[in-house]
Design an enzyme around this catalytic site. Structure first.
Site, PDB file in Angstrom:
ATOM      1  NE  ARG A  64      -3.647  -2.346   2.467  1.00 14.92           N
ATOM      2  CZ  ARG A  64      -4.246  -2.799   3.561  1.00 14.92           C
ATOM      3  NH1 ARG A  64      -4.075  -2.177   4.720  1.00 14.92           N
ATOM      4  NH2 ARG A  64      -5.025  -3.866   3.503  1.00 14.92           N
ATOM      5  CG  HIS A  65       3.759   2.079   2.681  1.00 16.13           C
ATOM      6  ND1 HIS A  65       3.700   3.242   3.410  1.00 16.13           N
ATOM      7  CD2 HIS A  65       3.291   1.102   3.501  1.00 16.13           C
ATOM      8  CE1 HIS A  65       3.237   2.993   4.620  1.00 16.13           C
ATOM      9  NE2 HIS A  65       2.982   1.699   4.701  1.00 16.13           N
ATOM     10  NE  ARG A  66      -1.142   4.505  -4.060  1.00 21.37           N
ATOM     11  CZ  ARG A  66      -1.944   4.607  -3.007  1.00 21.37           C
ATOM     12  NH1 ARG A  66      -2.341   3.523  -2.364  1.00 21.37           N
ATOM     13  NH2 ARG A  66      -2.352   5.778  -2.573  1.00 21.37           N
TER      14      ARG A  66
ATOM     15  CG  ASN B 103      11.864   8.446  -1.741  1.00 21.40           C
ATOM     16  OD1 ASN B 103      11.388   8.794  -0.659  1.00 21.40           O
ATOM     17  ND2 ASN B 103      11.225   8.626  -2.892  1.00 21.40           N
TER      18      ASN B 103
ATOM     19  CD  GLN C 265       9.308 -17.544  -2.323  1.00 23.98           C
ATOM     20  OE1 GLN C 265       8.527 -17.481  -1.388  1.00 23.98           O
ATOM     21  NE2 GLN C 265      10.361 -18.337  -2.322  1.00 23.98           N
ATOM     22  CB  SER C 266       6.255 -15.609  -8.305  1.00 24.44           C
ATOM     23  OG  SER C 266       5.128 -16.137  -8.974  1.00 24.44           O
ATOM     24  CD  GLN C 267       1.895 -18.125  -2.292  1.00 23.45           C
ATOM     25  OE1 GLN C 267       0.741 -17.907  -2.682  1.00 23.45           O
ATOM     26  NE2 GLN C 267       2.168 -18.350  -1.025  1.00 23.45           N
ATOM     27  NE  ARG C 268       1.296 -17.511 -13.820  1.00 21.10           N
ATOM     28  CZ  ARG C 268       1.141 -16.729 -14.883  1.00 21.10           C
ATOM     29  NH1 ARG C 268       1.490 -15.450 -14.817  1.00 21.10           N
ATOM     30  NH2 ARG C 268       0.655 -17.206 -16.009  1.00 21.10           N
TER      31      ARG C 268
ATOM     32  NE  ARG D 145       1.981   0.447   7.240  1.00 22.12           N
ATOM     33  CZ  ARG D 145       0.768  -0.010   6.971  1.00 22.12           C
ATOM     34  NH1 ARG D 145       0.016  -0.475   7.952  1.00 22.12           N
ATOM     35  NH2 ARG D 145       0.295   0.005   5.741  1.00 22.12           N
TER      36      ARG D 145
END
Length: 229
Positions: free
Chosen positions: A79-81, A159, A88-91, A170
């Site tokens: 959400r911190h754009r 940055n 890591q991709s679970q795909r 946070r």
């Protein structure tokens, strides 16, 4: 959770100070940086932060390697754009299971009955994933059964301006416990490399008045109280 600082802009404190001073100087940025050497004006960066003139903070970046974070927390993280993420991709990566592959919240760890139920369900999901992949179901489809608490790893770059924003949100006591711990570890790392730049990074309660609409009413006493728990 393991957090390391993979890379950062060299001399971050000096870069921000040089960027600020170039606005009011008739020499080149290179000459200005060389002239400063290590004699950084702490007051200059403090004044920038106090006045809200943080565009110069955007000239320095920090890249973190993060391992052992749940996908619950990573969903909050993206959400911190104003940041870059590589996760890591679970795909494409087959999920291998170990005692550390599921992140267990402290509230569940402390409750034996809840912990038993939690672990049974997590193990069931992991077994189902394994069975599905052995049946020939693709990893990208079998992963749908995995819980949000499954551990992940990622590389993230922010940055200094966005890091200040990230820490202000946070590191509040009301932040979710896992991303709070991530932020704490990150702040310790960046303060080692840019002590002036991040001297006043953190929740508002440390540096003045709580800005949350619903305060926890437990303000941190100081930075040591926050960072070294």
């Amino acid at each position: 959770m393991n957090v390391i600082l993979l890379a950062h802009t060299p001399e971050p404190d000096q870069i921000v100070a040089a960027a600020a001073k170039i606005c009011y100087s008739d020499i080149t940025a290179g000459d200005l940086l060389q002239a400063q050497e290590k004699n950084l004006s702490r007051k200059l960066i403090a004044d920038l932060f106090k006045s809200g003139h943080l565009s110069t903070f955007e000239h320095v970046n920090f890249t973190f390697g993060i391992d052992g974070l749940s996908r619950v927390a990573s969903h909050q993280l993206v959400r911190h754009r104003v940041a870059s993420f590589s996760q890591q991709s679970q795909r494409y990566v087959k999920m291998n299971f170990s005692p550390d592959s599921i992140i267990i919240p402290p509230s569940i760890q402390e409750n034996p009955e809840a912990l038993k139920i939690f672990q049974e369900q997590a193990e069931s999901a992991q077994k189902t994933y394994k069975i599905l992949t052995e049946m020939g179901i693709s990893k990208e489809d079998a992963r749908f059964i995995l819980p949000h608490g499954h551990s992940t790893r990622l590389v993230m770059t922010m940055n200094a301006r966005e890091l200040h924003h990230f820490f202000s949100l946070r590191l509040c006591r009301r932040a979710q416990w896992e991303i709070h711990e991530l932020a704490r570890k990150m702040l310790i790392l960046v303060r080692e490399k840019a002590p002036v730049l991040f001297e006043k990074a953190g929740p508002s309660c440390i540096f003045g008045k709580c800005e949350e609409t619903r305060s926890c009413n437990q303000p941190y006493k100081n930075m040591e109280d926050l960072l070294f728990v």
